[in-house]
Scaffold this motif. Structure first.
Motif, PDB file in Angstrom:
ATOM      1  N   ARG A   3     118.906  64.064  -6.638  1.00 58.72           N
ATOM      2  CA  ARG A   3     119.195  63.632  -5.285  1.00 58.72           C
ATOM      3  C   ARG A   3     119.550  64.864  -4.458  1.00 58.72           C
ATOM      4  O   ARG A   3     120.173  65.807  -4.959  1.00 58.72           O
ATOM      5  CB  ARG A   3     120.364  62.659  -5.260  1.00 58.72           C
ATOM      6  CG  ARG A   3     120.115  61.365  -5.985  1.00 58.72           C
ATOM      7  CD  ARG A   3     121.384  60.512  -6.078  1.00 58.72           C
ATOM      8  NE  ARG A   3     121.823  60.058  -4.765  1.00 58.72           N
ATOM      9  CZ  ARG A   3     122.972  60.421  -4.200  1.00 58.72           C
ATOM     10  NH1 ARG A   3     123.776  61.261  -4.810  1.00 58.72           N
ATOM     11  NH2 ARG A   3     123.321  59.943  -3.025  1.00 58.72           N
ATOM     12  N   LYS A  84     118.059  55.165 -11.858  1.00 61.88           N
ATOM     13  CA  LYS A  84     117.865  55.497 -10.443  1.00 61.88           C
ATOM     14  C   LYS A  84     119.150  56.002  -9.798  1.00 61.88           C
ATOM     15  O   LYS A  84     119.153  57.022  -9.104  1.00 61.88           O
ATOM     16  CB  LYS A  84     117.351  54.275  -9.682  1.00 61.88           C
ATOM     17  CG  LYS A  84     117.131  54.525  -8.190  1.00 61.88           C
ATOM     18  CD  LYS A  84     116.595  53.269  -7.498  1.00 61.88           C
ATOM     19  CE  LYS A  84     116.387  53.514  -6.005  1.00 61.88           C
ATOM     20  NZ  LYS A  84     115.876  52.296  -5.316  1.00 61.88           N
ATOM     21  N   TYR A  85     120.283  55.285 -10.040  1.00 59.00           N
ATOM     22  CA  TYR A  85     121.531  55.623  -9.356  1.00 59.00           C
ATOM     23  C   TYR A  85     122.487  56.454 -10.208  1.00 59.00           C
ATOM     24  O   TYR A  85     123.549  56.853  -9.743  1.00 59.00           O
ATOM     25  CB  TYR A  85     122.231  54.337  -8.898  1.00 59.00           C
ATOM     26  CG  TYR A  85     121.467  53.597  -7.828  1.00 59.00           C
ATOM     27  CD1 TYR A  85     121.435  54.074  -6.515  1.00 59.00           C
ATOM     28  CD2 TYR A  85     120.755  52.440  -8.129  1.00 59.00           C
ATOM     29  CE1 TYR A  85     120.715  53.412  -5.529  1.00 59.00           C
ATOM     30  CE2 TYR A  85     120.035  51.763  -7.153  1.00 59.00           C
ATOM     31  CZ  TYR A  85     120.020  52.258  -5.857  1.00 59.00           C
ATOM     32  OH  TYR A  85     119.302  51.608  -4.889  1.00 59.00           O
ATOM     33  N   ARG A  86     122.115  56.739 -11.470  1.00 58.88           N
ATOM     34  CA  ARG A  86     122.957  57.536 -12.375  1.00 58.88           C
ATOM     35  C   ARG A  86     124.313  56.872 -12.570  1.00 58.88           C
ATOM     36  O   ARG A  86     125.371  57.514 -12.538  1.00 58.88           O
ATOM     37  CB  ARG A  86     123.172  58.957 -11.867  1.00 58.88           C
ATOM     38  CG  ARG A  86     121.947  59.785 -11.506  1.00 58.88           C
ATOM     39  CD  ARG A  86     120.755  59.567 -12.384  1.00 58.88           C
ATOM     40  NE  ARG A  86     119.781  60.643 -12.249  1.00 58.88           N
ATOM     41  CZ  ARG A  86     118.466  60.436 -12.240  1.00 58.88           C
ATOM     42  NH1 ARG A  86     117.986  59.217 -12.343  1.00 58.88           N
ATOM     43  NH2 ARG A  86     117.640  61.462 -12.168  1.00 58.88           N
ATOM     44  N   THR A 101     129.625  57.836 -13.742  1.00 58.30           N
ATOM     45  CA  THR A 101     128.554  58.694 -13.236  1.00 58.30           C
ATOM     46  C   THR A 101     128.931  60.152 -13.461  1.00 58.30           C
ATOM     47  O   THR A 101     130.100  60.467 -13.696  1.00 58.30           O
ATOM     48  CB  THR A 101     128.312  58.456 -11.734  1.00 58.30           C
ATOM     49  OG1 THR A 101     127.202  59.240 -11.299  1.00 58.30           O
ATOM     50  CG2 THR A 101     129.536  58.828 -10.912  1.00 58.30           C
ATOM     51  N   ILE A 106     127.633  60.122  -5.282  1.00 55.85           N
ATOM     52  CA  ILE A 106     127.214  58.725  -5.047  1.00 55.85           C
ATOM     53  C   ILE A 106     128.369  57.910  -4.479  1.00 55.85           C
ATOM     54  O   ILE A 106     128.194  56.749  -4.107  1.00 55.85           O
ATOM     55  CB  ILE A 106     126.649  58.042  -6.314  1.00 55.85           C
ATOM     56  CG1 ILE A 106     127.756  57.797  -7.344  1.00 55.85           C
ATOM     57  CG2 ILE A 106     125.497  58.800  -6.910  1.00 55.85           C
ATOM     58  CD1 ILE A 106     127.344  56.818  -8.421  1.00 55.85           C
ATOM     59  N   ILE A 109     127.542  56.274  -1.335  1.00 55.39           N
ATOM     60  CA  ILE A 109     126.754  55.036  -1.258  1.00 55.39           C
ATOM     61  C   ILE A 109     127.490  53.876  -1.924  1.00 55.39           C
ATOM     62  O   ILE A 109     126.887  52.849  -2.250  1.00 55.39           O
ATOM     63  CB  ILE A 109     125.356  55.216  -1.905  1.00 55.39           C
ATOM     64  CG1 ILE A 109     125.481  55.573  -3.397  1.00 55.39           C
ATOM     65  CG2 ILE A 109     124.542  56.256  -1.170  1.00 55.39           C
ATOM     66  CD1 ILE A 109     124.148  55.498  -4.139  1.00 55.39           C
ATOM     67  N   LEU A 113     126.323  49.989  -3.044  1.00 56.62           N
ATOM     68  CA  LEU A 113     126.413  49.481  -4.411  1.00 56.62           C
ATOM     69  C   LEU A 113     127.225  48.188  -4.448  1.00 56.62           C
ATOM     70  O   LEU A 113     126.873  47.234  -5.155  1.00 56.62           O
ATOM     71  CB  LEU A 113     127.054  50.527  -5.330  1.00 56.62           C
ATOM     72  CG  LEU A 113     126.237  51.782  -5.629  1.00 56.62           C
ATOM     73  CD1 LEU A 113     127.068  52.786  -6.412  1.00 56.62           C
ATOM     74  CD2 LEU A 113     124.981  51.432  -6.422  1.00 56.62           C
TER      75      LEU A 113
END
Length: 558
Positions: A3, A84-86, A101, A106, A109, A113
């Motif tokens: 990312r 995808k989002y780890r 993670t 992240i 985001i 989520l």
């Protein structure tokens, strides 16, 4: 795929430069999350990185090294979402979802989520290696794999059958897909589809043992067998003769080959499928489980400019992996390598692989004679089965070529006896032989349910453990859990017996020594027998005493 936000996080810490990142950005390895490659940099301190970035984003840092997460928790999210989002699910309550993670960014985001998961999200930042370790235990759900199954069929190989694909009902197609996907999830090596008078059963071979997984209604037997035959390009109308075929699928994005065999039995055709998963093929010789001295013997043999290296063992003992690992080490741009296989199991880039086709007259002898006109450096023969193949292989080994092949014998010394019994002269064997490798596969103790155990002292001594060591050795077993389907075993490890053709061994062959006498000479020169290798794995806590005894002979106790 990195990312953009994560790239900024990494470079802002100063641990890895953007220039260094460019060397790993976009690496196309489906088995590895791209960010894992950060661990390739010796100067990258993953603990410092995780704790520093967690503090920057106001999240908690916990080193999850050694943490074990139950599959029922991991299955709360699809693997595609995790990748995808780890994010890895760690805990779920009525009010919140705890996710782990290695990418603290992240946190930005988190609202998205929470909206997608319909729950408050709590983040744990951990190290990349800890995250990777947990990620490696995640099993894709059966539904995910069923959705991802894609059949790869070469149009030129299609045969005209009496039963067409459209004649097979959706329920039968779904059942067959479920069988194939479930075998992939459970890492089965073979699928057995077996018809009997009053029942129809499906068994998987997992870690060397056959386990019944389902018994569909008898009425589904013929359509299921027909579906397998259609997929493997067999002649549906032919039910009186054995047939061979192949199915190529993509399961969960992984290319899988299924080598298929049909056999007419009393109550219908039995179908056996061998799973050939390229992603599971280990081509690094240092990771095969060889002990240092054994690895030294093999590498010495395969790096000779000419001669013969033989790998022996029963079907399913890992011979192909050992041979392919050897070829991979030898595969350089300035080397011409050709193989004759029946059949070719895996495609190896840079190696000329020939599929034996007896029906077309392409046999091992024909292929070998053709290889010798193709300016070869290294030749691999799938198996030396008779005098003709053995003679050509030895001729090639004596004329400046390295030859790799397999035989079916019980141990390394008896391989020499087998060659002599074929009619090959002793002086030819001594002149051509470099190394012989005998091997077996033992089941690994499941690490999720591994517990200490004990065995009587006299049993340990009888197995071949020295009395002075028998009282000190620590034994383990698996008590059975969900991860190992209650068997106590998960995965397999190879045990080896490596005989190097030293002057003393050659002298013994010329003098007409039998296999026991050759074995004694080899042990004096440092060879560990299969039983010795198996007991070493027991002492290391890798396998059980029972497994070691079942996969090696008492005759190996010297």
């Amino acid at each position: 795929m990195f990312r953009k936000e994560f790239i900024d996080v990494v470079t802002n810490t100063g641990m890895v430069t953007l220039k260094e990142l460019r060397t790993i950005l976009g690496k196309k390895d489906p088995a590895v999350v791209d960010e894992f490659h950060l661990l390739d940099f010796d100067h990258f301190d993953e603990v410092k990185f995780a704790s520093m970035t967690a503090k920057d984003y106001g999240e908690n840092f916990i080193d999850l090294k050694g943490a074990k997460v139950p599959q029922q928790i991991l299955s709360l999210l699809k693997k595609s979402v995790i990748t995808k989002y780890r994010i890895i699910p760690m805990q779920k309550s009525s009010s919140s979802f705890t996710l782990a993670t290695f990418d603290a960014s992240i946190s930005d985001i988190k609202p998205d989520l929470e909206k997608a998961l319909r729950s408050k999200v709590e983040l744990i930042v951990t190290t990349i290696s800890a995250w990777r370790s947990i990620y490696g235990t995640i099993q894709e759900s059966l539904d995910e794999l069923l959705e991802s199954i894609e059949e790869v069929r070469a149009g030129s190989e299609t045969k005209e059958n009496d039963i067409k694909e459209e004649d097979i009902g959706d329920d039968i197609i779904s059942m067959v897909n479920k069988i194939l996907a479930e075998a992939f999830i459970k890492k089965a090596s073979d699928i057995h589809v077996e018809p009997y008078e009053r029942r129809f059963r499906i068994r998987f071979r997992m870690d060397g043992s056959l386990i019944e997984v389902m018994s569909p209604p008898k009425a589904m037997m013929l359509p299921v067998i027909s579906r397998f035959k259609i997929m493997s390009q067999m002649d549906i109308a032919e039910k009186r003769k054995p047939q061979d075929g192949r199915i190529k699928l993509k399961v969960g994005g992984n290319p899988i080959d299924y080598r298929v065999s049909s056999l007419p039995t009393l109550f219908g055709e039995k179908i056996v499928l061998r799973l050939l998963d390229q992603s599971n093929l280990e081509l690094d010789m240092t990771k095969l489980g060889l002990e240092p001295k054994q690895l030294e013997f093999i590498q010495h043999g395969i790096h000779q400019p000419y001669g013969m290296v033989l790998v022996t063992g029963p079907t399913g003992s890992g011979k192909t992996t050992t041979l392919y690992s050897s070829l991979s080490e030898l595969n350089t741009p300035d080397t011409n390598i050709s193989t004759a296989e029946d059949p070719v199991e895996f495609n190896l880039e840079g190696i000329n692989q020939v599929n034996i086709r007896k029906d077309a007259g392409l046999t091992f002898p024909v292929a070998l004679k053709a290889f010798l006109r193709q300016d070869p450096d290294i030749i691999m023969v799938g198996e030396i089965r008779d005098y003709e193949v053995g003679e050509i292989a030895i001729e090639a080994a004596l004329t400046g070529h390295l030859v790799l092949s397999t035989l079916h014998t019980n141990d390394a010394p008896s391989t020499i006896t087998r060659l002599l019994n074929m009619g090959i002269e002793p002086f030819l064997v001594t002149a051509s032989l470099n190394t012989i490798v005998a091997q077996r596969l033992c089941r690994r103790i499941c690490t999720s349910c591994k517990v200490p155990t004990q065995a009587p002292l006299d049993q340990l001594v009888k197995a071949g453990i020295a009395p002075s060591s028998a009282g000190k050795i620590k034994l383990f077993k698996g008590k059975g859990c969900d991860m190992c389907s209650g068997t106590g075993y998960k995965g397999r490890v190879a045990i080896y017996e490596v005989l190097s053709a030293s002057p003393a061994i050659r002298d013994a062959i010329i003098k007409g020594a039998n296999s026991d006498e050759i074995k004694r000479v080899a042990i004096k020169e440092g060879m560990k027998t299969l039983r010795m290798s198996a007991l070493t794995k027991v002492a290391q806590g890798v396998t059980t005493l029972e497994e070691a005894l079942s996969k090696s002979s008492a005759d190996d106790v010297v």
